[in-house]
Design an enzyme around this catalytic site. Structure first.
Site, mmCIF file in Angstrom:
data_model
loop_
_atom_site.group_PDB
_atom_site.id
_atom_site.type_symbol
_atom_site.label_atom_id
_atom_site.label_comp_id
_atom_site.label_asym_id
_atom_site.label_seq_id
_atom_site.Cartn_x
_atom_site.Cartn_y
_atom_site.Cartn_z
ATOM 1 N N THR A 1 -10.041 -17.641 0.268
ATOM 2 C CA THR A 1 -10.716 -18.797 0.297
ATOM 3 C C THR A 1 -11.767 -19.207 1.341
ATOM 4 O OG1 THR A 1 -8.970 -19.885 1.438
ATOM 5 C CG2 THR A 1 -8.564 -19.935 -1.063
ATOM 6 N N GLY A 2 -11.778 -17.869 2.104
ATOM 7 C CA GLY A 2 -12.700 -18.160 3.422
ATOM 8 C C GLY A 2 -14.225 -17.805 2.925
ATOM 9 N N VAL B 1 -16.228 -15.111 3.449
ATOM 10 C CA VAL B 1 -16.636 -13.912 3.017
ATOM 11 C C VAL B 1 -15.476 -13.582 1.458
ATOM 12 C CG1 VAL B 1 -16.116 -11.382 3.286
ATOM 13 C CG2 VAL B 1 -16.721 -12.806 5.054
ATOM 14 N N SER C 1 -4.103 -23.540 1.424
ATOM 15 C CA SER C 1 -4.884 -23.163 0.382
ATOM 16 C C SER C 1 -4.183 -22.884 -0.955
ATOM 17 C CB SER C 1 -5.494 -21.999 0.666
ATOM 18 O OG SER C 1 -6.751 -22.345 1.849
ATOM 19 N N ARG D 1 -9.988 -1.402 14.246
ATOM 20 C CA ARG D 1 -11.205 -0.685 14.251
ATOM 21 C C ARG D 1 -11.192 0.360 15.559
ATOM 22 N NH1 ARG D 1 -14.922 -5.934 14.059
ATOM 23 N NH2 ARG D 1 -15.026 -6.059 11.719
ATOM 24 N N CYS E 1 -19.855 -7.272 11.184
ATOM 25 C CA CYS E 1 -21.440 -7.371 10.241
ATOM 26 C C CYS E 1 -22.525 -7.071 10.920
ATOM 27 C CB CYS E 1 -21.317 -8.865 9.817
ATOM 28 S SG CYS E 1 -20.910 -9.927 11.075
ATOM 29 N N GLN F 1 -27.827 -13.408 15.419
ATOM 30 C CA GLN F 1 -26.865 -13.640 14.478
ATOM 31 C C GLN F 1 -26.958 -14.932 13.705
ATOM 32 O OE1 GLN F 1 -24.349 -10.845 17.471
ATOM 33 N NE2 GLN F 1 -23.161 -12.429 16.472
ATOM 34 N N SER G 1 -23.012 -18.182 10.089
ATOM 35 C CA SER G 1 -22.073 -18.098 9.070
ATOM 36 C C SER G 1 -21.205 -17.054 9.625
ATOM 37 C CB SER G 1 -22.522 -17.992 7.719
ATOM 38 O OG SER G 1 -23.401 -16.737 7.644
ATOM 39 N N HIS H 1 -28.054 -11.708 9.195
ATOM 40 C CA HIS H 1 -28.142 -11.068 10.476
ATOM 41 C C HIS H 1 -29.523 -10.375 10.676
ATOM 42 C CE1 HIS H 1 -24.442 -12.501 11.877
ATOM 43 N NE2 HIS H 1 -23.726 -11.458 11.760
ATOM 44 N N ASN I 1 -25.212 -11.259 6.046
ATOM 45 C CA ASN I 1 -23.936 -10.848 6.801
ATOM 46 C C ASN I 1 -22.533 -10.871 6.153
ATOM 47 O OD1 ASN I 1 -25.032 -13.378 7.750
ATOM 48 N ND2 ASN I 1 -22.726 -13.808 8.133
#
Length: 357
Positions: free
Chosen positions: A17-18, A20, A46, A108, A138, A165, A168, A263, A336
């Site tokens: 629901t975000g 992205v 949600s 990462r 991003c 940037q 969003s 971006h 982005n």
């Protein structure tokens, strides 16, 4: 929940629901359908929402261990969540034999988790000791396809980047903060006198370090040693990992600008070989995931307005350095939420799904 289909791996979207997640669900309806069940998972607040996926209304379920029941080897979970959520729940998925693709910073830097941009190092998805594949920030994703193509020809040896940037990148909170601030300063002479914008916006800067409307904010992330931000150091580290250049000198300055989506980066890349701008154009024109728009005489160069809602990274203002025959300078921008996040995750998921086809 949508009914399970007879063929194709299951795909669980955690954080559906975000900002992205919304883009990713739209993307799944437009790309080749390789999935069986698509399961939507989000926070408890949600749960129960209905979202359209592949033309069907699908119920969002709460993030609990039960949400992953039925997933097993060959299935995939996309995590579009903050790092603490990914770190907590990704092992719950991998212990079931499923693969996790995570877009947060949680994994990462883990040497046992490949950091992947399919146009550059898609082969890396096959070696995943922990059952997890990470996607980059991003900002890194915006420039890396173009850099990777040039590196293959000229061998990158030094990189200086400034990012511009979009709001969003901070999710819905970032977009809403910028819209709110813009409404407060619209139709006024704010910005002509010191403190005008700060007085209008007050303490409500949202997720940014300072007011973003009518402003640029040269900061993103948390403070690290010697004045660097965590975001700047992350872009540096991710670029090194994806290009497999552990000692690459990288200097990054991250700047927030009052743009909702897209971006942009200025890039100065130095290579071991001498660079010919004409040949560099040919390389970028052929590079997957890159569109070259570069005719300043005709006023043609990319902007975030052009990139918003599209999949490629848009490159322009390409020029050889005035002082160094080994250096190339260019401008690049990308959506982005798409190129920087949802598209990269979807491409990784499709590569992994292909292993089990």
């Amino acid at each position: 929940m949508t009914p399970t289909r007879s063929s194709g791996p299951a795909l669980a979207v955690v954080g559906a629901t975000g900002a992205v997640g919304s883009v990713l669900l739209q993307m799944l309806s437009l790309r080749a359908d390789v999935w069986g069940e698509i399961r939507l998972i989000a926070s408890a607040r949600s749960a129960g929402r209905m979202l359209a996926v592949r033309g069907e209304e699908t119920e969002v379920i709460a993030l609990t261990e039960d949400a992953f029941d039925g997933l097993g080897p060959g299935d995939i979970a996309l995590f579009l969540t903050p790092a603490d959520v990914s770190a907590r729940w990704a092992p719950v998925v991998t212990t079931r034999g499923s693969v996790v693709i995570d877009l947060s910073a949680a994994f990462r830097e883990d040497p046992e988790v490949p950091l992947v941009v399919p146009e550059v190092n898609g082969h890396a998805v096959r070696i995943r000791p922990r059952g997890i594949v990470a996607g980059p920030d991003c900002v890194t994703a915006t420039m890396i396809a173009a850099l990777g193509a040039l590196h293959s020809e000229y061998s990158l040896c030094d990189l200086v980047v400034s990012s511009y940037q979009a709001a969003s990148a901070a999710g819905r909170a970032g977009s809403e903060a910028l819209r709110r601030q813009q409404s407060l300063v619209a139709g006024t002479s704010l910005g002509e006198q010191p403190g005008d914008v700060r007085r209008a916006v007050g303490e409500d800067t949202g997720p940014f370090a300072a007011p973003l409307a009518l402003n640029v904010v040269p900061w993103s992330g948390e403070l690290r040693a010697d004045g660097w931000s965590s975001h700047e150091l992350a872009v540096r580290a991710e670029t090194r990992r994806i290009l497999d250049l552990e000692q690459l000198p990288v200097s990054v300055t991250c700047v927030q600008v009052p743009v909702l989506t897209g971006h942009s980066l200025t890039v100065r890349a130095r290579f071991e070989r001498e660079v010919e701008a004409a040949h560099a154009r040919e390389i970028l024109e052929a590079a997957p995931g890159v569109v070259l728009v570069d005719d300043p005489e005709a006023g043609e160069f990319p902007t975030p307005v052009d990139a918003a809602g599209t999949d490629p990274a848009w490159v322009g203002r390409l020029r050889a350095s005035l002082d160094d025959r080994h250096a190339l300078e260019f401008f690049v921008c990308a959506d982005n939420l798409r190129k920087g996040a949802a598209l990269n995750a979807t491409q990784i998921a499709e590569l992994i799904a292909g292993e089990f086809a």
